[in-house]
Design a protein around this motif. Structure first.
Motif, PDB file in Angstrom:
ATOM      1  N   LEU A   1       0.824  -1.207   0.000  1.00 46.86           N
ATOM      2  CA  LEU A   1       0.000   0.000   0.000  1.00 46.86           C
ATOM      3  C   LEU A   1       0.859   1.260   0.000  1.00 46.86           C
ATOM      4  O   LEU A   1       0.485   2.288  -0.567  1.00 46.86           O
ATOM      5  N   PHE A   2       2.024   1.178   0.647  1.00 43.82           N
ATOM      6  CA  PHE A   2       2.876   2.363   0.766  1.00 43.82           C
ATOM      7  C   PHE A   2       3.629   2.669  -0.527  1.00 43.82           C
ATOM      8  O   PHE A   2       4.313   3.691  -0.610  1.00 43.82           O
ATOM      9  N   LYS A   3       3.520   1.796  -1.521  1.00 44.93           N
ATOM     10  CA  LYS A   3       4.106   2.113  -2.820  1.00 44.93           C
ATOM     11  C   LYS A   3       3.332   3.214  -3.529  1.00 44.93           C
ATOM     12  O   LYS A   3       3.853   3.851  -4.445  1.00 44.93           O
ATOM     13  N   LYS A   4       2.097   3.411  -3.104  1.00 37.77           N
ATOM     14  CA  LYS A   4       1.283   4.482  -3.668  1.00 37.77           C
ATOM     15  C   LYS A   4       1.559   5.767  -2.890  1.00 37.77           C
ATOM     16  O   LYS A   4       1.351   5.841  -1.685  1.00 37.77           O
ATOM     17  N   ARG A   5       2.013   6.758  -3.597  1.00 32.44           N
ATOM     18  CA  ARG A   5       2.386   8.025  -2.952  1.00 32.44           C
ATOM     19  C   ARG A   5       1.211   8.644  -2.214  1.00 32.44           C
ATOM     20  O   ARG A   5       1.374   9.196  -1.120  1.00 32.44           O
ATOM     21  N   ILE A   6       0.034   8.532  -2.791  1.00 33.15           N
ATOM     22  CA  ILE A   6      -1.142   9.133  -2.153  1.00 33.15           C
ATOM     23  C   ILE A   6      -1.410   8.490  -0.796  1.00 33.15           C
ATOM     24  O   ILE A   6      -1.799   9.165   0.168  1.00 33.15           O
ATOM     25  N   PHE A   7      -1.199   7.188  -0.697  1.00 35.91           N
ATOM     26  CA  PHE A   7      -1.439   6.485   0.558  1.00 35.91           C
ATOM     27  C   PHE A   7      -0.410   6.890   1.609  1.00 35.91           C
ATOM     28  O   PHE A   7      -0.745   7.189   2.762  1.00 35.91           O
ATOM     29  N   THR A   8       0.865   6.909   1.213  1.00 33.15           N
ATOM     30  CA  THR A   8       1.931   7.266   2.151  1.00 33.15           C
ATOM     31  C   THR A   8       1.781   8.693   2.644  1.00 33.15           C
ATOM     32  O   THR A   8       1.806   8.963   3.857  1.00 33.15           O
ATOM     33  N   MET A   9       1.621   9.626   1.716  1.00 36.88           N
ATOM     34  CA  MET A   9       1.497  11.026   2.096  1.00 36.88           C
ATOM     35  C   MET A   9       0.210  11.284   2.876  1.00 36.88           C
ATOM     36  O   MET A   9       0.166  12.137   3.766  1.00 36.88           O
ATOM     37  N   GLY A  10      -0.840  10.526   2.549  1.00 39.48           N
ATOM     38  CA  GLY A  10      -2.089  10.668   3.289  1.00 39.48           C
ATOM     39  C   GLY A  10      -1.933  10.287   4.742  1.00 39.48           C
ATOM     40  O   GLY A  10      -2.456  10.953   5.647  1.00 39.48           O
ATOM     41  N   ASN A  11      -1.187   9.213   4.997  1.00 42.24           N
ATOM     42  CA  ASN A  11      -0.966   8.801   6.381  1.00 42.24           C
ATOM     43  C   ASN A  11      -0.033   9.753   7.117  1.00 42.24           C
ATOM     44  O   ASN A  11      -0.200   9.992   8.319  1.00 42.24           O
ATOM     45  N   VAL A  12       0.949  10.296   6.411  1.00 36.40           N
ATOM     46  CA  VAL A  12       1.812  11.311   7.027  1.00 36.40           C
ATOM     47  C   VAL A  12       0.988  12.542   7.397  1.00 36.40           C
ATOM     48  O   VAL A  12       1.141  13.113   8.486  1.00 36.40           O
ATOM     49  N   ALA A  13       0.113  12.961   6.481  1.00 40.43           N
ATOM     50  CA  ALA A  13      -0.755  14.113   6.764  1.00 40.43           C
ATOM     51  C   ALA A  13      -1.667  13.817   7.947  1.00 40.43           C
ATOM     52  O   ALA A  13      -1.920  14.701   8.792  1.00 40.43           O
ATOM     53  N   THR A  14      -2.179  12.577   8.027  1.00 42.10           N
ATOM     54  CA  THR A  14      -3.014  12.183   9.157  1.00 42.10           C
ATOM     55  C   THR A  14      -2.243  12.266  10.466  1.00 42.10           C
ATOM     56  O   THR A  14      -2.744  12.769  11.479  1.00 42.10           O
ATOM     57  N   PHE A  15      -1.006  11.760  10.450  1.00 43.27           N
ATOM     58  CA  PHE A  15      -0.134  11.826  11.633  1.00 43.27           C
ATOM     59  C   PHE A  15       0.023  13.275  12.100  1.00 43.27           C
ATOM     60  O   PHE A  15      -0.130  13.591  13.290  1.00 43.27           O
ATOM     61  N   LEU A  16       0.314  14.172  11.167  1.00 45.97           N
ATOM     62  CA  LEU A  16       0.540  15.573  11.518  1.00 45.97           C
ATOM     63  C   LEU A  16      -0.749  16.258  11.975  1.00 45.97           C
ATOM     64  O   LEU A  16      -0.736  17.087  12.892  1.00 45.97           O
ATOM     65  N   LEU A  17      -1.863  15.919  11.321  1.00 43.48           N
ATOM     66  CA  LEU A  17      -3.151  16.487  11.711  1.00 43.48           C
ATOM     67  C   LEU A  17      -3.466  16.181  13.162  1.00 43.48           C
ATOM     68  O   LEU A  17      -3.814  17.067  13.953  1.00 43.48           O
ATOM     69  N   TYR A  18      -3.346  14.905  13.530  1.00 43.82           N
ATOM     70  CA  TYR A  18      -3.695  14.515  14.895  1.00 43.82           C
ATOM     71  C   TYR A  18      -2.644  14.954  15.903  1.00 43.82           C
ATOM     72  O   TYR A  18      -2.963  15.185  17.073  1.00 43.82           O
ATOM     73  N   ALA A  19      -1.379  15.088  15.465  1.00 44.76           N
ATOM     74  CA  ALA A  19      -0.359  15.651  16.348  1.00 44.76           C
ATOM     75  C   ALA A  19      -0.723  17.082  16.730  1.00 44.76           C
ATOM     76  O   ALA A  19      -0.644  17.473  17.905  1.00 44.76           O
ATOM     77  N   ALA A  20      -1.134  17.862  15.735  1.00 41.83           N
ATOM     78  CA  ALA A  20      -1.531  19.241  16.010  1.00 41.83           C
ATOM     79  C   ALA A  20      -2.810  19.292  16.845  1.00 41.83           C
ATOM     80  O   ALA A  20      -2.918  20.059  17.813  1.00 41.83           O
ATOM     81  N   MET A  21      -3.788  18.465  16.482  1.00 39.43           N
ATOM     82  CA  MET A  21      -5.081  18.517  17.147  1.00 39.43           C
ATOM     83  C   MET A  21      -4.987  18.099  18.617  1.00 39.43           C
ATOM     84  O   MET A  21      -5.556  18.743  19.496  1.00 39.43           O
ATOM     85  N   TYR A  22      -4.246  17.024  18.899  1.00 38.13           N
ATOM     86  CA  TYR A  22      -4.131  16.556  20.272  1.00 38.13           C
ATOM     87  C   TYR A  22      -3.367  17.558  21.137  1.00 38.13           C
ATOM     88  O   TYR A  22      -3.657  17.704  22.327  1.00 38.13           O
ATOM     89  N   GLY A  23      -2.374  18.238  20.548  1.00 33.68           N
ATOM     90  CA  GLY A  23      -1.678  19.271  21.297  1.00 33.68           C
ATOM     91  C   GLY A  23      -2.615  20.387  21.718  1.00 33.68           C
ATOM     92  O   GLY A  23      -2.563  20.875  22.856  1.00 33.68           O
ATOM     93  N   VAL A  24      -3.494  20.792  20.808  1.00 29.89           N
ATOM     94  CA  VAL A  24      -4.473  21.834  21.122  1.00 29.89           C
ATOM     95  C   VAL A  24      -5.477  21.328  22.151  1.00 29.89           C
ATOM     96  O   VAL A  24      -5.787  22.014  23.139  1.00 29.89           O
ATOM     97  N   VAL A  25      -5.997  20.120  21.927  1.00 33.58           N
ATOM     98  CA  VAL A  25      -7.024  19.566  22.808  1.00 33.58           C
ATOM     99  C   VAL A  25      -6.500  19.410  24.235  1.00 33.58           C
ATOM    100  O   VAL A  25      -7.233  19.610  25.207  1.00 33.58           O
TER     101      VAL A  25
END
Length: 372
Positions: free
Chosen positions: A230-254
């Motif tokens: 699945l990680f051979k697809k750039r969209i999948f890899t970058m999507g999960n990285v974006a998810t990681f960063l989204l929740y990193a930011a959100m949990y810090g705020v929360v």
């Protein structure tokens, strides 16, 4: 997650230690992380609706134990039980939805799903603050009991059953994934509460070693828990990285925003919950349009796999744990005093904004990616 902070605020006098109080919250995420991939595999093999209902039942029982807990160790154990049940709820609901909706409409359906799920973010802060202010903190957990039973009853009538590839679950892979996720999440969470930094460091090393071994095995086993293709697809890899960063930011705020509202602004729990509504409410407004855009650009293809939903939730949990740890470190370094204050809070908000900006950059890379 928001309303559990109000529970924490009300328990400070009863349970004494803030560090142990934070572990009452962290135990939930550690339990989810430990059992997530195994739970997804069980859903593929034995039926997603069946495992989904089992997860809700376990979560409901864990909520009962939380409400009955009268000691910190009991509350932590109860939170672990609830976390085990919750580990399959989100990925199974995503898998059930994608299996029931035509491919062309899955992005829109997942957007609506996210929007409806976001209602919890809207209702949670205000309802949690109201319950703590007007009743007792135990009712935060008691309210889950009738809701859980209603959901189980409705799902048996209205949700279709679906399965994935019924492959046997390798116990070695399951054990390694559980050890890796538990150790890494624990180390990240403990880094902000442990006086001795050796414990979290050792935990992180154990988690990384187990995770590396797990990934190595996934390259060769016939039925991997985490398909690396699945990680051979750039969209999948970058999507999960974006998810990681989204929740990193959100949990810090929360983690810090409710503290700031109650300690610095002197809001009560109900007022703090209402103050969070403009922020949490945006998800409901944006998610359906984002899902429709996904269908328009054809980027919902990868999201149909159940295991893909599990990987998404792995990155979500890792991001949340990392974001909380980073926010605590930033606050400690920037703040002149250990107590909550405006300077430390502002610095944390700037750091979470930077993380969000990096995540937005990853999302832009997804939009321009041709390797779908």
């Amino acid at each position: 997650m928001n309303w559990y902070f109000f529970v924490a605020e009300s328990l400070v006098g009863w349970y004494a230690s803030e560090a142990s109080l934070q572990w009452a919250l962290n135990a939930y995420n550690v339990a989810i992380a430990a059992t997530l991939l195994v739970g997804v595999a069980l859903g593929d093999r034995f039926g997603r609706r069946r495992v989904y209902n089992l997860g809700i039942l376990v979560f409901t029982l864990g909520s009962v134990f939380c409400a009955l807990a009268n000691r910190m160790p009991l509350l932590i154990v109860a939170r672990v039980i609830a976390g085990i049940g919750a580990s399959v709820m989100t990925p199974m609901s995503m898998a059930i939805l994608t299996a029931a909706v035509p491919v062309a409409k899955r992005g829109k359906a997942l957007g609506i799903w996210s929007g409806i799920g976001g209602l919890a973010l809207i209702v949670g802060p205000a309802l949690g603050g109201l319950i703590v202010a007007k009743l007792t903190w135990q009712w935060i957990f008691w309210i889950n009991v009738p809701l859980g039973l209603i959901v189980i009853g409705l799902s048996r009538f209205y949700l279709p059953e679906s399965t994935g590839v019924a492959t046997p679950i390798n116990l070695t892979d399951a054990g390694l994934s559980m050890l890796a996720m538990t150790a890494i999440i624990w180390a990240l969470a403990a880094s902000s509460t442990s006086i001795n930094g050796l414990g979290p460091f050792v935990g992180l090393i154990i988690g990384l070693v187990a995770g590396t071994w797990f990934i190595k095995r996934q390259q060769h086993v016939v039925a991997p828990l985490m398909p690396l293709t699945l990680f051979k697809k750039r969209i999948f890899t970058m999507g999960n990285v974006a998810t990681f960063l989204l929740y990193a930011a959100m949990y810090g705020v929360v983690f810090f925003l409710p503290q700031f509202l109650q300690v610095v602004q002197h809001d009560n729990a109900w007022e703090a919950g209402l103050s969070l509504l403009p922020w949490t409410g945006t998800l409901v407004l944006v998610a359906p349009f984002a899902g429709k855009a996904v269908d328009l650009y054809g980027e919902a293809i990868v999201a149909v796999i159940g295991k893909a939903a599990g990987i998404y939730n792995v990155f979500r949990l890792l991001g949340g744990a990392a974001g909380t740890a980073i926010a605590v470190v930033v606050f400690t370094v920037s703040s002149r005093v250990p107590a909550m204050n405006a300077i430390g809070f502002q610095t944390v908000m700037f750091s979470t904004a930077l993380i969000s900006a990096i995540g937005a950059g990853c999302a832009w890379q997804i939009r321009n990616s041709k390797n779908l």
